[in-house]
Every structure is written in structure tokens, then in C-alpha cells.
Design a protein around this motif. Structure first.
Motif, mmCIF file in Angstrom:
data_model
loop_
_atom_site.group_PDB
_atom_site.id
_atom_site.type_symbol
_atom_site.label_atom_id
_atom_site.label_comp_id
_atom_site.label_asym_id
_atom_site.label_seq_id
_atom_site.Cartn_x
_atom_site.Cartn_y
_atom_site.Cartn_z
ATOM 1 N N LEU A 120 -7.101 -4.343 -12.106
ATOM 2 C CA LEU A 120 -5.796 -4.666 -11.558
ATOM 3 C C LEU A 120 -5.592 -4.032 -10.181
ATOM 4 O O LEU A 120 -5.121 -4.684 -9.267
ATOM 5 N N ASP A 171 4.034 2.408 -12.385
ATOM 6 C CA ASP A 171 2.843 2.677 -11.582
ATOM 7 C C ASP A 171 3.210 3.229 -10.206
ATOM 8 O O ASP A 171 2.458 4.003 -9.628
ATOM 9 N N LYS A 212 -7.581 11.783 -2.455
ATOM 10 C CA LYS A 212 -8.209 12.745 -1.536
ATOM 11 C C LYS A 212 -7.603 14.119 -1.780
ATOM 12 O O LYS A 212 -6.397 14.287 -1.758
ATOM 13 N N ARG A 215 -3.882 13.607 -2.341
ATOM 14 C CA ARG A 215 -3.318 12.391 -1.770
ATOM 15 C C ARG A 215 -3.850 11.171 -2.497
ATOM 16 O O ARG A 215 -5.061 10.988 -2.602
ATOM 17 N N GLU A 216 -2.923 10.330 -2.956
ATOM 18 C CA GLU A 216 -3.322 9.119 -3.671
ATOM 19 C C GLU A 216 -2.919 7.918 -2.842
ATOM 20 O O GLU A 216 -1.760 7.793 -2.431
ATOM 21 N N ASP A 217 -3.893 7.054 -2.603
ATOM 22 C CA ASP A 217 -3.702 5.855 -1.777
ATOM 23 C C ASP A 217 -3.925 4.648 -2.678
ATOM 24 O O ASP A 217 -5.038 4.409 -3.125
ATOM 25 N N ARG A 218 -2.855 3.881 -2.951
ATOM 26 C CA ARG A 218 -2.972 2.736 -3.855
ATOM 27 C C ARG A 218 -2.601 1.459 -3.134
ATOM 28 O O ARG A 218 -1.668 1.437 -2.341
ATOM 29 N N PHE A 219 -3.328 0.394 -3.463
ATOM 30 C CA PHE A 219 -2.941 -0.928 -2.989
ATOM 31 C C PHE A 219 -2.619 -1.765 -4.217
ATOM 32 O O PHE A 219 -3.490 -2.044 -5.033
ATOM 33 N N LEU A 220 -1.332 -2.171 -4.354
ATOM 34 C CA LEU A 220 -0.922 -2.971 -5.508
ATOM 35 C C LEU A 220 -0.737 -4.417 -5.066
ATOM 36 O O LEU A 220 0.230 -4.729 -4.362
ATOM 37 N N PRO A 221 -1.648 -5.325 -5.434
ATOM 38 C CA PRO A 221 -1.459 -6.730 -5.049
ATOM 39 C C PRO A 221 -0.262 -7.325 -5.782
ATOM 40 O O PRO A 221 -0.022 -7.008 -6.945
ATOM 41 N N VAL A 250 -6.965 -0.419 -7.452
ATOM 42 C CA VAL A 250 -7.810 0.766 -7.259
ATOM 43 C C VAL A 250 -7.037 1.787 -6.425
ATOM 44 O O VAL A 250 -6.423 1.434 -5.420
ATOM 45 N N SER A 251 -7.065 3.048 -6.871
ATOM 46 C CA SER A 251 -6.435 4.134 -6.099
ATOM 47 C C SER A 251 -7.515 5.013 -5.508
ATOM 48 O O SER A 251 -8.561 5.219 -6.124
ATOM 49 N N VAL A 252 -7.226 5.541 -4.321
ATOM 50 C CA VAL A 252 -8.141 6.507 -3.698
ATOM 51 C C VAL A 252 -7.457 7.861 -3.712
ATOM 52 O O VAL A 252 -6.315 7.980 -3.285
ATOM 53 N N ARG A 267 -10.421 -5.456 0.225
ATOM 54 C CA ARG A 267 -9.740 -5.009 1.427
ATOM 55 C C ARG A 267 -10.745 -4.876 2.551
ATOM 56 O O ARG A 267 -11.943 -4.897 2.311
ATOM 57 N N THR A 270 2.391 -2.574 -13.248
ATOM 58 C CA THR A 270 1.360 -3.536 -13.649
ATOM 59 C C THR A 270 0.999 -3.223 -15.094
ATOM 60 O O THR A 270 1.486 -2.251 -15.669
ATOM 61 N N ALA A 273 -1.661 -1.994 -16.013
ATOM 62 C CA ALA A 273 -2.492 -0.777 -16.035
ATOM 63 C C ALA A 273 -1.594 0.458 -15.910
ATOM 64 O O ALA A 273 -0.380 0.338 -15.859
ATOM 65 N N GLY A 274 -2.231 1.616 -15.827
ATOM 66 C CA GLY A 274 -1.476 2.851 -15.601
ATOM 67 C C GLY A 274 -0.866 3.414 -16.879
ATOM 68 O O GLY A 274 -1.099 2.906 -17.973
ATOM 69 N N ARG A 326 0.852 -1.185 0.000
ATOM 70 C CA ARG A 326 0.000 0.000 0.000
ATOM 71 C C ARG A 326 0.887 1.233 0.000
ATOM 72 O O ARG A 326 1.770 1.376 0.828
ATOM 73 N N GLN A 338 -8.305 0.869 -12.078
ATOM 74 C CA GLN A 338 -7.337 0.673 -13.167
ATOM 75 C C GLN A 338 -7.398 -0.750 -13.729
ATOM 76 O O GLN A 338 -7.361 -1.721 -12.980
ATOM 77 N N ALA A 339 -7.472 -0.831 -15.057
ATOM 78 C CA ALA A 339 -7.328 -2.113 -15.758
ATOM 79 C C ALA A 339 -6.278 -1.891 -16.840
ATOM 80 O O ALA A 339 -5.861 -0.761 -17.070
ATOM 81 N N ALA A 340 -5.853 -2.950 -17.503
ATOM 82 C CA ALA A 340 -4.850 -2.802 -18.567
ATOM 83 C C ALA A 340 -5.442 -2.035 -19.723
ATOM 84 O O ALA A 340 -6.440 -2.439 -20.301
#
Lengths: 479, 153
Positions: free
Chosen positions: B101, A124, B107, A82-88, B103-105, B148, A115, A117-118, A74, B122-124
Motif C-alpha cells: 500500500l 496512518d 532516517k 525522521r519518517e518520510d511517507r508517500f500515501l497514494p 512505503v515509509s523511509v 517515485r 489505509t 495498512a498500519g 508526502r 506496508q501492506a494490509a
């Protein structure tokens, strides 16, 4: 546990702006002849801006954090946005670990995560972490992606093969741009006298090594040669110590000496394998193998190499070792004899056009006759080389399908390429025909691989019915 | 006003409606004030400029902005995420859940003022932006999309 980036990130995030102010300030201070107070009176505004930039850099560092979890990472960045990303980890195509030599004393490491994406032009996520945090992240991602009991297979090429890779991938423009940047920045830092000294030295060297040729032609020739040599040396340094390791579902690549890099690629996310040759390496029987995987080969001057160079048997053996999932097949369809004119037309026209152009110029500008003759001969050499490449291309081009993998043989410019692309990685394909191709039933096949950035594969001059059958497509009948 | 939202779909960006209406009024006030400063009010020229400006402002505030925000909605089920909206150019965006793939949040200061944030799915080769989501709904959506735990925001 949440971690902030390494404190050097403060300098990194603001470095472009800090250098713009810091260097002139330092120069002013070094050339000071009166008291510091007088200097301060003149430079107070620049100093205020410098402190503001550093403060903003600190704020960016404080607001950035990352948290390495069991199944992903994360990352939080940004002050006002502010960007909060979770990259599995399961979604990562590649993970890059970079340790420049100037970061070793401070224990900092750069990590890039990518990834499918992006944005296509950048990773990313990009982090500058402490070494132990970066290694912890790398271990977590590796453990998640590859079974611990999987057998490790390692490939380490000889330094001669790395030199061959640099030979193929060097280009004059990169080297010339690198030298030009060094030259202008050196002039800014050390003054114009330093720049003039280098310039005079290079001019004297060119005059000494002219061998009776016109001076302008000599300078042009040495710029081309010098640019290529710098690019070649950069390539050598970049790929020194190259090794590839396959373990479970991951491929780990280590490379570099001055800036040591480690890449972790997920095998399922490798879209295709590319085998590249120039005419020279084709005659020598050398193959360079590249892969297309999101995040690998994205940075400036970086190439997505899997095997720098190898002979045919070694390349096959090592590909079977590292990537048995993507098997290169043989050509089943190739261009028919009557399409050879399409291969030879453009280089022939180029040779004739260059010859005519310089013949006319020599007649019109007789005072520059020697120089123009030299430049004309130099310009004809790549055109003739291109003709030879196109002749070889006719015998190289084609496509085949075996074990669910398309193998495409084609040429781009002066390069011979072979692509092995699994069927499920084809996003779409197109049959393209000119008017003449339509009359005779031929077409060009355009394959679009599933990837972050769209870079198509073109296999020209195939018989339409044959290629449609190979691609398992029924074409509507034209009334 | 006709309800543009299909049954079963959740609204998005409705909190933004007030923000955009106030912004439109502020811009209108600024332009009108500037015009009054440079031209004599209620003269012919002033009226020729102020009248269409007022009509446009009334159209935006009373019809277009409320209708636009009412039309923006999403639906998330087991298979896909569907986002639709728009008045003059109505778009339906569909993304299969298995293609997502990450998700970003995002704020911005609006998160602290209005309690809203933006989700970037986000997807490819593609992405979907769900803007101006209230905090709780964004949290719930994020949990469903990226599996999550709740309370991540």
C-alpha cells in the motif's frame, strides 16, 4: 509545494505535558500575595521545563511537513527518527477532515488519513493544517478518486433518526467516565471546595428524588441513568447535521456541530455494510446502517455510521442510492428447530443464578433486605430482557448468498446485526463445532472480513453440510 | 565463512555489522571495567566471570554478527518482495507487490553518520522492515516499490 503544519501543532504535540505544568504555575501566580521575584525563585525550575517543552514542540513543528502532489501526499515527521511517507490517493480508505469550533478563529483544521495498512488503533497519518491547505488536499483527493461528471446522490436524515441512533449507541459507562473526568479535572483547576459543592448538591438531589427507595440503590440508579443521559446527549451533538453524499467512487459524510467533521471514503475500500437494531428498534421497525472502512469509526466514541436510522423501505432505498455495489440479500439458511435450546440455555441459567444468589444473600444479610431485593430485581430485568432478545435471535439468525454478496444475520449481546459482505472481502472462514454439535452435524460459522483490524462475524447453529455447500467448500470425509 | 546469501539476492544491513561489533566490544569493555573496579583482577572469582564473558564476546564478534549480517538479503522482482535472514531462526518473508500500500523511509542519526536508512513496506495486516540500507540502494528500492522518481531521499 512543501508546507509546515499550522503553528497550533506546536501546542498540540506537547499539550499533555504543558498542561501538567501550566495549571499549577497559573494557580500559584493567581494566589500570589508577595512579590513576583519570590514566586520566580520558587518556580524557576518549572518554568525552565515549560520552556524546554515549548521548544521541543517548536522543533517537532519545524521538522514536520507535507506536500500535496497530483497522485498522493508526502508527509515527513520526526526529529531524531525522521519518517518520510508517500500515501497514494488510490490506496486511501478514508480521509477525515475535522474542524473543532475552537480552531475556527485561528483557521486550523485536523486531517486524518488511513489505509488498510498500519496500526489498527490509530490513523496512518494525522496533520493539523491551515484551512486552505486542508481544503486543497481534500479537493485533490476527491478529484482523483471520483469522476467529475459523476452524479451526486445525497442522503440527509431527520433529527428524530439521529436521536434514534444516539438511543442505540449510548452506554452508561461512556457517560459516567465523561462526568467523572470532568468532576476530577474541575476539582484540580478550581479546588476541592468546588468539588464538594457539586457532590453535596448531587446528594441532596438524590435524597429529594428517592421516592422512598434505599439511598444506596437510589444513587446507583441515578448514576446509571445520568451516565446514559450524558452519553445520549454527546451522541446527539456529535451527529447533528449528519449527511451522506455519494459521488463517483467516493462517499462523503458530514457530521457534527461543535466539532464539524467531514469524511471521504473510497467505495472500493468499504469492506462490509452492517445493519444494527436493538430489540426496541426492531419492534419499532427502525434500522441503523454502518460501514466498515479503515479509518472511519476509529477514534474514541466515534461510530462508523452511514445512515443513523430509517424504516425498512427507506433503508433499502437509500442503500441502493448510496451503495448499490453491496446488495443485502435474504436468508437462505437458518438454524433448525432443535437448536433453540442453545439460544435459550444461557439466559435461562442467568435468570435462575441471579435469583438464587439474591435469595441466599437476603437470607444471610437480613438487615440489607430491602436494598438487596431492589438490586436483585434490577439485576433480573436485563437478564429477562436478554432472554427475550435470544428468542427473537432464533428467528433472526441465518445466512444467504446472492449476487456475490454474503448476507449474515446474527446477534451480539443485545444487538441484532445484519452484515452484507462481498465474497472477495472474506479473508478466511472457519467452521467451529462443540462436541454436541459434532454429534448432530451442526456448527458455528466464523467469517473473517478483509480489514485492518480483525473483527469476526459469527453465525451460530447452522447445519454443516448446508453451510459448506453455500461457502463452496468440500469437507473431507471423517473416517 | 560459508556464504549464506543465495545468488541474485541483494544484501541489506551489512553496514550495521561494524556498528553492532563496536557496540558489543564497548559493552564488553564496560562490563569488564566495572568488574575490575569491584573485584580484584585475575583472582579466581574474576576469572570465573571474565572467561565466559570473553568467550561469548569472541563468538559474537568473530562468528555470529558477521554471519547474521551476511545472511540478511532481499530480492525484488515484478511479482514480489522477498526478504530473508537469521541464524538460529531463519525467516523468509514474502510480500506480493500488488499488496503493497505504501512505503515509509526512516532516517535516524545513523543516516548522517553511516549513510544508512530504513524502509518500512506496508501492506494490509503486515509489514516488512528493510533496515540499515545504504542511501543509494534505499533510493533505488523506494523508486521501484512506490514508482517515485529517483533522488527522493
Amino acid at each position: 509545494m512543501k508546507r509546515h503544519p499550522h503553528p497550533v501543532y506546536i501546542i498540540e504535540s506537547m499539550s499533555r505535558f504543558v498542561l501538567l505544568l501550566l495549571l499549577p504555575l497559573l494557580r500559584g501566580l493567581l494566589s500570589l500575595r508577595s512579590s513576583v521575584l519570590i514566586w520566580l525563585r520558587g518556580a524557576w525550575f518549572d518554568l525552565a521545563v515549560l520552556f524546554l517543552i515549548l521548544f521541543l514542540g517548536f522543533a517537532v513543528w519545524l521538522s514536520s511537513s507535507c506536500c500535496v502532489l497530483e497522485d498522493g501526499i508526502r508527509i515527513v515527521t520526526g526529529i531524531f527518527r525522521r519518517e518520510d511517507r508517500f500515501l497514494p490517493y488510490a490506496q486511501l480508505s478514508s480521509l477525515r477532515y475535522e474542524k473543532p469550533f475552537y480552531y475556527i478563529p485561528i483557521g486550523a483544521v485536523r486531517i486524518y488519513l488511513d489505509t488498510d495498512a498500519g496500526a489498527g488503533s490509530r490513523s496512518d497519518a494525522r496533520l493539523t493544517l491551515r484551512k486552505k491547505d486542508a481544503e486543497y488536499l481534500f479537493r485533490k483527493a476527491t478529484r482523483w478518486l471520483s469522476a467529475t461528471r459523476a452524479v451526486k446522490r445525497v442522503y440527509q436524515p431527520k433529527w428524530l433518526y439521529i436521536a434514534a441512533l444516539s438511543l442505540i449507541t449510548s452506554n452508561t459507562l461512556t457517560g459516567a467516565l465523561f462526568f467523572w473526568t470532568f468532576f476530577t479535572q474541575a476539582g484540580r483547576i478550581f479546588g476541592t471546595e468546588f468539588q464538594d459543592t457539586i457532590y453535596t448538591g448531587l446528594t441532596d438531589l438524590a435524597n429529594f428524588l428517592a421516592f422512598g427507595l434505599p439511598p444506596a440503590a437510589v444513587i446507583l440508579a441515578y448514576v446509571i441513568l445520568g451516565g446514559w443521559l450524558i452519553s445520549f446527549l454527546m451522541g446527539l451533538v456529535r451527529h447533528r447535521g449528519f449527511s451522506t453524499t455519494r459521488k463517483g467512487n467516493t462517499i462523503q459524510i458530514n457530521t457534527g456541530v461543535i466539532i464539524w467533521r467531514k469524511y471521504l471514503l473510497q467505495v472500493d475500500r468499504i469492506h462490509l455494510v452492517e445493519i444494527r437494531q436493538s430489540l426496541m428498534t426492531k419492534l419499532l421497525g427502525l434500522y441503523s446502517v454502518f460501514v466498515r472502512c479503515t479509518g472511519y469509526g476509529k477514534q474514541k466514541n466515534e461510530v462508523a455510521v452511514l445512515m443513523p436510522a430509517a424504516d425498512r423501505q427507506e433503508a433499502r432505498r437509500n442503500l441502493k442510492l448510496l451503495l448499490p455495489e453491496i446488495k443485502r440479500g435474504e436468508r437462505t439458511l437458518r438454524p433448525r428447530a432443535q437448536t433453540i435450546t442453545r439460544f435459550l440455555l444461557i439466559p435461562t441459567l442467568l435468570i435462575v443464578a441471579i435469583g438464587l444468589l439474591f435469595a441466599v444473600l437476603i437470607r444471610l444479610l437480613t438487615s440489607f433486605g430491602d436494598t438487596l431485593l431492589f438490586v436483585g430485581i434490577m439485576a433480573e430485568i436485563p437478564a429477562v430482557w436478554y432472554l427475550l432478545v435470544r428468542v427473537a435471535s432464533f428467528f433472526h439468525t441465518g445466512i444467504g448468498l446472492s449476487d456475490g454478496v454474503y448476507t449474515c444475520f446474527c446477534t451480539y449481546g443485545f444487538r441484532f446485526c445484519t452484515y452484507a459482505l462481498p465474497k472477495q472481502k472474506v479473508a478466511r472462514f472457519t467452521f467451529r463445532q462443540t462436541i454436541f454439535q459434532r454429534w448432530f452435524g451442526f456448527c458455528d460459522l466464523l467469517l473473517y472480513p478483509y480489514a485492518e483490524q480483525s473483527r469476526r462475524i459469527v453465525v451460530p447453529n447452522l447445519y454443516l453440510k448446508d453451510i459448506a455447500a453455500l461457502m463452496e467448500t468440500e469437507l473431507p470425509s471423517e473416517s | 565463512m560459508k556464504n549464506r546469501r543465495p545468488v541474485g539476492m541483494e544484501p541489506i544491513a551489512h553496514r550495521a555489522k561494524l556498528f553492532w561489533i563496536l557496540l558489543t566490544l564497548a559493552i564488553y569493555g564496560f562490563l569488564l571495567g566495572s568488574m575490575t573496579y569491584f573485584l580484584t583482577p585475575f583472582t579466581r572469582v574474576w576469572c570465573y566471570i571474565a572467561a565466559p564473558m570473553t568467550v561469548i564476546m569472541l563468538y559474537l564478534v568473530l562468528y555470529y554478527l558477521p554471519a547474521l549480517h551476511q545472511s540478511m538479503c532481499y530480492l525484488l522482482d515484478d511479482r514480489q518482495l522477498l526478504v530473508q535472514g537469521g541464524i538460529f531462526s531463519h525467516k523468509k518473508q514474502v510480500m506480493n507487490r500488488e499488496q503493497i500500500l505504501y512505503v515509509s523511509v526512516i532516517k535516524t542519526p545513523a543516516y548522517y553518520l553511516l549513510g544508512t536508512c530504513t524502509l518500512l513496506v506496508q501492506a494490509a495486516g503486515a509489514r516488512i522492515v528493510l533496515g540499515w540500507l545504504p542511501r543509494r540502494r534505499a533510493d533505488a528500492l523506494l523508486c521501484r516499490l512506490s514508482e517515485r522518481e529517483e533522488g527522493t531521499l
